[in-house]
Design an enzyme around this catalytic site. Structure first.
Site, short mmCIF file in Angstrom:
data_model
loop_
_atom_site.label_atom_id
_atom_site.label_comp_id
_atom_site.label_asym_id
_atom_site.label_seq_id
_atom_site.Cartn_x
_atom_site.Cartn_y
_atom_site.Cartn_z
N SER A 150 38.14 35.51 22.70
CA SER A 150 38.34 34.39 23.63
C SER A 150 37.03 34.06 24.25
CB SER A 150 39.46 34.90 24.91
OG SER A 150 39.10 33.66 25.94
N TYR A 208 41.44 40.10 32.47
CA TYR A 208 41.66 39.57 31.30
C TYR A 208 40.29 39.26 30.70
CZ TYR A 208 42.65 35.95 27.89
OH TYR A 208 42.80 35.14 26.39
P1 NDP Z 1 50.93 32.53 23.45
O1 NDP Z 1 51.72 32.90 24.63
O2 NDP Z 1 51.31 31.23 22.77
O3 NDP Z 1 51.28 33.68 22.25
C1 NDP Z 1 51.18 34.87 22.55
C2 NDP Z 1 51.79 35.65 21.45
O4 NDP Z 1 51.45 37.26 21.64
C3 NDP Z 1 53.14 35.79 21.22
O5 NDP Z 1 53.64 35.53 19.69
C4 NDP Z 1 53.66 36.92 21.88
O6 NDP Z 1 54.92 37.22 21.01
C5 NDP Z 1 52.66 38.00 21.52
N1 NDP Z 1 52.87 39.10 22.42
C6 NDP Z 1 52.73 39.08 23.66
N2 NDP Z 1 52.57 40.27 24.26
C7 NDP Z 1 53.11 41.18 23.17
C8 NDP Z 1 53.69 42.51 23.36
N3 NDP Z 1 53.72 43.05 24.23
N4 NDP Z 1 54.03 42.79 22.06
C9 NDP Z 1 53.84 42.11 20.84
N5 NDP Z 1 53.61 40.81 20.80
C10 NDP Z 1 53.16 40.48 21.95
O7 NDP Z 1 49.44 32.43 23.47
P2 NDP Z 1 48.42 31.97 22.45
O8 NDP Z 1 48.75 31.87 21.06
O9 NDP Z 1 47.32 31.05 23.33
O10 NDP Z 1 47.46 33.48 22.43
C11 NDP Z 1 47.19 34.37 21.16
C12 NDP Z 1 46.08 34.87 21.52
O11 NDP Z 1 44.79 33.80 21.55
C13 NDP Z 1 45.95 35.91 22.51
O12 NDP Z 1 45.13 37.19 22.09
C14 NDP Z 1 44.99 34.95 23.67
O13 NDP Z 1 44.27 35.95 24.46
C15 NDP Z 1 44.09 34.47 23.03
N6 NDP Z 1 43.57 33.28 23.21
C16 NDP Z 1 44.11 32.25 23.69
C17 NDP Z 1 43.63 31.28 24.27
C18 NDP Z 1 44.38 29.94 24.79
O14 NDP Z 1 43.60 29.10 25.63
N7 NDP Z 1 45.63 29.84 24.65
C19 NDP Z 1 42.29 30.82 24.35
C20 NDP Z 1 41.52 32.09 23.47
C21 NDP Z 1 41.97 33.22 23.50
P3 NDP Z 1 56.24 37.82 21.90
O15 NDP Z 1 56.25 37.38 23.14
O16 NDP Z 1 57.46 37.38 20.72
O17 NDP Z 1 56.32 39.54 21.50
C1 8X3 Z 2 42.03 32.09 27.23
C2 8X3 Z 2 41.17 30.96 27.51
O1 8X3 Z 2 39.45 30.18 29.35
O2 8X3 Z 2 41.57 30.95 30.08
O3 8X3 Z 2 41.50 33.28 26.70
O4 8X3 Z 2 40.03 32.56 29.32
S1 8X3 Z 2 40.67 30.83 29.29
#
Ligand code: NDP
Ligand code: 8X3
Length: 251
Positions: free
Chosen positions: A138, A151
Protein backbone atom coordinates in the site's frame (compact mmCIF):
# COMPACT_ATOMS: atom_id res chain seq x y z
CA UNK A 1 0.94 -25.21 -20.32
CA UNK A 2 -1.18 -22.55 -18.63
CA UNK A 3 0.23 -21.04 -15.45
CA UNK A 4 -1.56 -21.40 -12.12
CA UNK A 5 -2.14 -18.42 -9.82
CA UNK A 6 -3.26 -18.59 -6.20
CA UNK A 7 -4.93 -15.36 -5.07
CA UNK A 8 -5.74 -14.62 -1.44
CA UNK A 9 -8.61 -12.24 -0.73
CA UNK A 10 -10.27 -13.21 -4.00
CA UNK A 11 -13.83 -12.67 -2.78
CA UNK A 12 -13.75 -8.88 -3.17
CA UNK A 13 -11.99 -5.82 -4.55
CA UNK A 14 -8.46 -6.13 -5.93
CA UNK A 15 -8.26 -9.91 -5.46
CA UNK A 16 -11.53 -10.58 -7.24
CA UNK A 17 -10.68 -8.26 -10.16
CA UNK A 18 -7.27 -9.95 -10.44
CA UNK A 19 -8.88 -13.39 -10.55
CA UNK A 20 -11.18 -12.17 -13.30
CA UNK A 21 -8.48 -10.70 -15.55
CA UNK A 22 -6.11 -13.63 -15.06
CA UNK A 23 -8.89 -16.15 -15.75
CA UNK A 24 -9.82 -14.28 -18.92
CA UNK A 25 -6.18 -14.60 -19.96
CA UNK A 26 -6.11 -18.36 -19.44
CA UNK A 27 -4.30 -18.62 -16.12
CA UNK A 28 -5.60 -21.45 -13.92
CA UNK A 29 -6.93 -19.88 -10.75
CA UNK A 30 -7.05 -20.88 -7.09
CA UNK A 31 -9.45 -18.54 -5.29
CA UNK A 32 -8.99 -18.03 -1.54
CA UNK A 33 -11.12 -16.24 1.02
CA UNK A 34 -13.46 -16.80 3.95
CA UNK A 35 -16.85 -16.09 2.34
CA UNK A 36 -17.81 -19.41 0.78
CA UNK A 37 -20.84 -18.16 -1.15
CA UNK A 38 -18.69 -15.57 -2.92
CA UNK A 39 -16.01 -18.15 -3.68
CA UNK A 40 -18.65 -20.45 -5.20
CA UNK A 41 -20.18 -17.67 -7.32
CA UNK A 42 -16.79 -16.52 -8.63
CA UNK A 43 -15.65 -20.07 -9.31
CA UNK A 44 -18.77 -20.58 -11.42
CA UNK A 45 -18.26 -17.27 -13.27
CA UNK A 46 -14.60 -17.93 -14.07
CA UNK A 47 -14.97 -21.60 -15.00
CA UNK A 48 -16.24 -20.42 -18.38
CA UNK A 49 -12.68 -19.27 -19.15
CA UNK A 50 -10.32 -21.58 -17.33
CA UNK A 51 -9.74 -24.19 -14.60
CA UNK A 52 -10.72 -22.78 -11.22
CA UNK A 53 -10.81 -24.14 -7.70
CA UNK A 54 -11.55 -22.53 -4.36
CA UNK A 55 -9.98 -22.80 -0.92
CA UNK A 56 -12.03 -21.44 1.96
CA UNK A 57 -9.90 -20.50 4.96
CA UNK A 58 -9.02 -17.66 7.29
CA UNK A 59 -5.39 -16.64 6.76
CA UNK A 60 -5.08 -16.22 10.57
CA UNK A 61 -5.65 -19.96 11.03
CA UNK A 62 -2.14 -21.36 10.57
CA UNK A 63 -3.26 -25.00 10.61
CA UNK A 64 -6.02 -24.39 8.06
CA UNK A 65 -3.66 -22.48 5.74
CA UNK A 66 -1.26 -25.44 5.52
CA UNK A 67 -3.99 -28.11 5.41
CA UNK A 68 -5.92 -26.40 2.62
CA UNK A 69 -2.92 -25.57 0.46
CA UNK A 70 -1.40 -29.03 0.94
CA UNK A 71 -4.68 -30.68 -0.06
CA UNK A 72 -4.97 -28.99 -3.44
CA UNK A 73 -5.95 -31.39 -6.23
CA UNK A 74 -3.01 -32.57 -8.37
CA UNK A 75 -4.09 -30.36 -11.29
CA UNK A 76 -3.62 -27.24 -9.14
CA UNK A 77 -0.63 -28.31 -7.06
CA UNK A 78 2.02 -26.64 -9.25
CA UNK A 79 1.56 -23.01 -8.23
CA UNK A 80 3.41 -20.56 -10.48
CA UNK A 81 2.09 -17.30 -9.08
CA UNK A 82 1.14 -16.35 -5.53
CA UNK A 83 -0.70 -13.09 -5.03
CA UNK A 84 -0.61 -12.18 -1.34
CA UNK A 85 -3.54 -9.81 -1.34
CA UNK A 86 -5.81 -10.67 1.63
CA UNK A 87 -5.86 -7.83 4.10
CA UNK A 88 -7.72 -4.86 5.46
CA UNK A 89 -7.52 -1.90 7.80
CA UNK A 90 -9.56 -2.29 10.99
CA UNK A 91 -10.37 1.02 12.70
CA UNK A 92 -9.06 4.55 12.19
CA UNK A 93 -8.25 6.02 15.59
CA UNK A 94 -5.23 7.76 17.10
CA UNK A 95 -2.95 5.25 18.78
CA UNK A 96 -4.17 6.14 22.28
CA UNK A 97 -7.77 5.27 21.34
CA UNK A 98 -7.02 2.21 19.20
CA UNK A 99 -8.71 -1.11 19.93
CA UNK A 100 -6.10 -3.84 20.60
CA UNK A 101 -8.43 -6.36 18.93
CA UNK A 102 -8.18 -4.30 15.72
CA UNK A 103 -4.39 -4.25 16.07
CA UNK A 104 -4.37 -8.04 16.46
CA UNK A 105 -6.58 -8.45 13.40
CA UNK A 106 -4.34 -6.31 11.19
CA UNK A 107 -1.10 -7.89 12.38
CA UNK A 108 -2.56 -11.41 12.15
CA UNK A 109 -4.13 -10.97 8.70
CA UNK A 110 -1.95 -8.48 6.84
CA UNK A 111 1.37 -9.76 8.12
CA UNK A 112 1.21 -13.19 9.74
CA UNK A 113 -1.40 -14.48 7.26
CA UNK A 114 0.81 -13.41 4.36
CA UNK A 115 3.73 -15.27 5.95
CA UNK A 116 1.74 -18.48 6.56
CA UNK A 117 0.45 -18.61 2.97
CA UNK A 118 3.93 -17.87 1.59
CA UNK A 119 5.51 -20.54 3.79
CA UNK A 120 2.96 -23.10 2.54
CA UNK A 121 3.74 -22.36 -1.13
CA UNK A 122 7.44 -21.47 -1.27
CA UNK A 123 8.71 -25.10 -0.98
CA UNK A 124 6.84 -26.00 -4.20
CA UNK A 125 8.35 -23.00 -5.96
CA UNK A 126 11.84 -23.91 -4.74
CA UNK A 127 11.38 -27.47 -6.00
CA UNK A 128 10.18 -26.11 -9.35
CA UNK A 129 13.10 -23.62 -9.44
CA UNK A 130 10.58 -20.98 -10.52
CA UNK A 131 7.71 -18.98 -9.19
CA UNK A 132 6.42 -15.46 -8.77
CA UNK A 133 5.24 -13.90 -5.52
CA UNK A 134 3.41 -10.60 -5.60
CA UNK A 135 2.86 -8.93 -2.25
CA UNK A 136 0.14 -6.33 -2.12
CA UNK A 137 1.40 -3.53 0.08
CA UNK A 138 0.00 0.00 0.00
CA UNK A 139 1.12 3.59 -0.12
CA UNK A 140 0.73 3.05 3.66
CA UNK A 141 3.89 0.94 3.30
CA UNK A 142 5.77 4.04 2.14
CA UNK A 143 4.35 6.77 4.40
CA UNK A 144 2.51 7.05 7.70
CA UNK A 145 -0.50 9.26 8.34
CA UNK A 146 -2.66 10.34 11.26
CA UNK A 147 -4.73 7.41 12.59
CA UNK A 148 -3.04 4.99 10.21
CA UNK A 149 -0.62 3.76 12.92
CA UNK A 150 -0.97 -0.05 13.05
CA UNK A 151 -2.27 -0.45 9.49
CA UNK A 152 0.75 1.53 8.24
CA UNK A 153 3.01 -0.60 10.44
CA UNK A 154 1.67 -3.84 8.93
CA UNK A 155 2.14 -2.49 5.40
CA UNK A 156 5.66 -1.23 6.18
CA UNK A 157 6.30 -4.79 7.38
CA UNK A 158 4.95 -6.17 4.08
CA UNK A 159 7.42 -3.88 2.29
CA UNK A 160 10.26 -5.26 4.42
CA UNK A 161 9.14 -8.87 3.95
CA UNK A 162 8.89 -8.30 0.21
CA UNK A 163 12.50 -7.09 0.07
CA UNK A 164 13.68 -9.92 2.33
CA UNK A 165 11.86 -12.57 0.32
CA UNK A 166 13.49 -11.29 -2.84
CA UNK A 167 16.94 -11.72 -1.27
CA UNK A 168 16.26 -15.12 0.32
CA UNK A 169 14.58 -16.59 -2.77
CA UNK A 170 17.10 -15.12 -5.22
CA UNK A 171 19.25 -18.31 -5.37
CA UNK A 172 16.12 -20.27 -6.27
CA UNK A 173 15.17 -18.18 -9.30
CA UNK A 174 11.89 -17.01 -7.80
CA UNK A 175 10.53 -13.59 -8.72
CA UNK A 176 9.32 -11.44 -5.82
CA UNK A 177 7.77 -8.01 -6.06
CA UNK A 178 5.28 -5.70 -4.38
CA UNK A 179 2.53 -3.48 -5.68
CA UNK A 180 1.61 -0.53 -3.49
CA UNK A 181 -1.70 1.11 -4.42
CA UNK A 182 -3.07 4.36 -3.10
CA UNK A 183 -6.82 4.80 -2.64
CA UNK A 184 -8.83 2.09 -4.42
CA UNK A 185 -12.62 2.06 -4.13
CA UNK A 186 -13.41 -1.44 -2.85
CA UNK A 187 -14.95 -2.77 0.36
CA UNK A 188 -11.75 -1.65 2.11
CA UNK A 189 -13.23 1.49 3.73
CA UNK A 190 -16.41 -0.36 4.75
CA UNK A 191 -14.20 -2.73 6.72
CA UNK A 192 -11.99 0.08 8.08
CA UNK A 193 -15.07 2.00 9.30
CA UNK A 194 -16.81 -1.16 10.50
CA UNK A 195 -19.88 -1.03 8.30
CA UNK A 196 -20.41 2.76 8.40
CA UNK A 197 -21.03 2.75 4.66
CA UNK A 198 -21.81 6.47 4.43
CA UNK A 199 -18.43 7.37 5.96
CA UNK A 200 -16.77 4.80 3.68
CA UNK A 201 -18.44 6.21 0.54
CA UNK A 202 -17.46 9.77 1.51
CA UNK A 203 -13.78 8.84 1.31
CA UNK A 204 -14.06 8.54 -2.47
CA UNK A 205 -16.27 11.58 -3.15
CA UNK A 206 -15.07 14.54 -5.26
CA UNK A 207 -12.35 12.73 -7.23
CA UNK A 208 -11.81 9.60 -9.29
CA UNK A 209 -10.09 6.95 -7.17
CA UNK A 210 -8.43 3.84 -8.54
CA UNK A 211 -10.75 0.95 -9.30
CA UNK A 212 -9.90 -2.62 -8.39
CA UNK A 213 -9.65 -3.33 -12.13
CA UNK A 214 -6.88 -0.69 -12.49
CA UNK A 215 -4.72 -2.57 -9.99
CA UNK A 216 -5.66 -5.96 -11.47
CA UNK A 217 -4.57 -4.73 -14.88
CA UNK A 218 -1.15 -3.87 -13.44
CA UNK A 219 -0.89 -7.26 -11.75
CA UNK A 220 -1.64 -8.91 -15.10
CA UNK A 221 1.09 -6.80 -16.73
CA UNK A 222 3.56 -7.71 -13.96
CA UNK A 223 2.95 -11.48 -14.18
CA UNK A 224 3.05 -11.51 -17.97
CA UNK A 225 6.56 -10.01 -18.31
CA UNK A 226 9.28 -12.31 -19.69
CA UNK A 227 10.75 -14.42 -16.88
CA UNK A 228 14.00 -12.43 -16.68
CA UNK A 229 12.01 -9.27 -15.84
CA UNK A 230 10.95 -8.80 -12.21
CA UNK A 231 8.95 -5.71 -11.27
CA UNK A 232 10.27 -5.42 -7.75
CA UNK A 233 8.37 -2.48 -6.28
CA UNK A 234 5.59 -0.49 -7.86
CA UNK A 235 3.61 2.41 -6.36
CA UNK A 236 0.37 3.41 -8.09
CA UNK A 237 -2.05 6.19 -7.18
CA UNK A 238 -4.97 7.81 -8.93
CA UNK A 239 -4.05 11.06 -10.65
CA UNK A 240 -5.91 13.09 -8.02
CA UNK A 241 -3.80 11.67 -5.19
CA UNK A 242 -0.25 12.79 -4.36
CA UNK A 243 -0.03 11.24 -0.90
CA UNK A 244 -2.50 10.19 1.81
CA UNK A 245 -3.58 13.72 2.69
CA UNK A 246 -3.04 15.47 -0.65
CA UNK A 247 -6.04 14.56 -2.76
CA UNK A 248 -7.37 17.00 -5.32
CA UNK A 249 -11.08 16.80 -4.66
CA UNK A 250 -11.97 19.27 -7.42
CA UNK A 251 -10.65 17.00 -10.15
P1 NDP B 1 -11.56 -5.65 0.18
O1 NDP B 1 -12.10 -5.41 1.55
O2 NDP B 1 -12.46 -5.39 -0.96
O3 NDP B 1 -10.99 -7.13 0.07
C1 NDP B 1 -10.25 -7.72 1.10
C2 NDP B 1 -10.10 -9.20 0.81
O4 NDP B 1 -9.29 -9.79 1.85
C3 NDP B 1 -11.41 -9.95 0.79
O5 NDP B 1 -11.45 -10.82 -0.30
C4 NDP B 1 -11.41 -10.70 2.10
O6 NDP B 1 -12.09 -11.95 1.92
C5 NDP B 1 -9.93 -10.97 2.33
N1 NDP B 1 -9.65 -11.17 3.75
C6 NDP B 1 -9.77 -10.25 4.75
N2 NDP B 1 -9.52 -10.83 5.93
C7 NDP B 1 -9.22 -12.14 5.67
C8 NDP B 1 -8.88 -13.24 6.49
N3 NDP B 1 -8.81 -13.14 7.83
N4 NDP B 1 -8.65 -14.44 5.91
C9 NDP B 1 -8.74 -14.56 4.56
N5 NDP B 1 -9.05 -13.55 3.73
C10 NDP B 1 -9.29 -12.35 4.29
O7 NDP B 1 -10.26 -4.73 0.08
P2 NDP B 1 -9.19 -4.48 -1.11
O8 NDP B 1 -9.48 -5.32 -2.27
O9 NDP B 1 -9.10 -3.03 -1.29
O10 NDP B 1 -7.87 -4.96 -0.36
C11 NDP B 1 -7.01 -5.96 -0.87
C12 NDP B 1 -5.59 -5.64 -0.45
O11 NDP B 1 -5.21 -4.38 -0.99
C13 NDP B 1 -5.39 -5.52 1.06
O12 NDP B 1 -4.17 -6.10 1.41
C14 NDP B 1 -5.35 -4.00 1.29
O13 NDP B 1 -4.62 -3.67 2.44
C15 NDP B 1 -4.65 -3.58 0.02
N6 NDP B 1 -4.83 -2.17 -0.36
C16 NDP B 1 -6.06 -1.63 -0.51
C17 NDP B 1 -6.19 -0.30 -0.87
C18 NDP B 1 -7.51 0.39 -0.98
O14 NDP B 1 -7.55 1.63 -0.95
N7 NDP B 1 -8.61 -0.33 -1.17
C19 NDP B 1 -5.00 0.52 -1.15
C20 NDP B 1 -3.76 -0.17 -0.92
C21 NDP B 1 -3.68 -1.46 -0.57
P3 NDP B 1 -13.06 -12.64 3.00
O15 NDP B 1 -13.69 -11.53 3.81
O16 NDP B 1 -14.04 -13.40 2.17
O17 NDP B 1 -12.16 -13.52 3.76
C1 8X3 C 1 -5.13 1.59 1.72
C2 8X3 C 1 -4.88 2.97 1.25
O1 8X3 C 1 -4.50 5.37 1.90
O2 8X3 C 1 -6.08 4.11 3.25
O3 8X3 C 1 -3.95 0.88 1.88
O4 8X3 C 1 -3.73 3.71 3.47
S1 8X3 C 1 -4.81 4.08 2.55
Amino acid sequence: MNKTALITGATSGIGKATAQILAQNNYNIILCGRRENRLNELEKELSVYTNVCSLQFDVRDKKAVFEKINSLPEAFSKIDILINNAGNAHGFEPIQDGDPDDWDAMIDINLKGLLYVSKAIIPTMIAQKSGHIINIGSTAAKEVYANGNVYCATKHAVDAINQSMRIDLNPHGIRVGAIHPGMVETEFSQVRFKGDNERAANIYKGFTPLKAEDVADIIHFVVSRPYHVNIADLVVMCTAQANFSTVNKSS
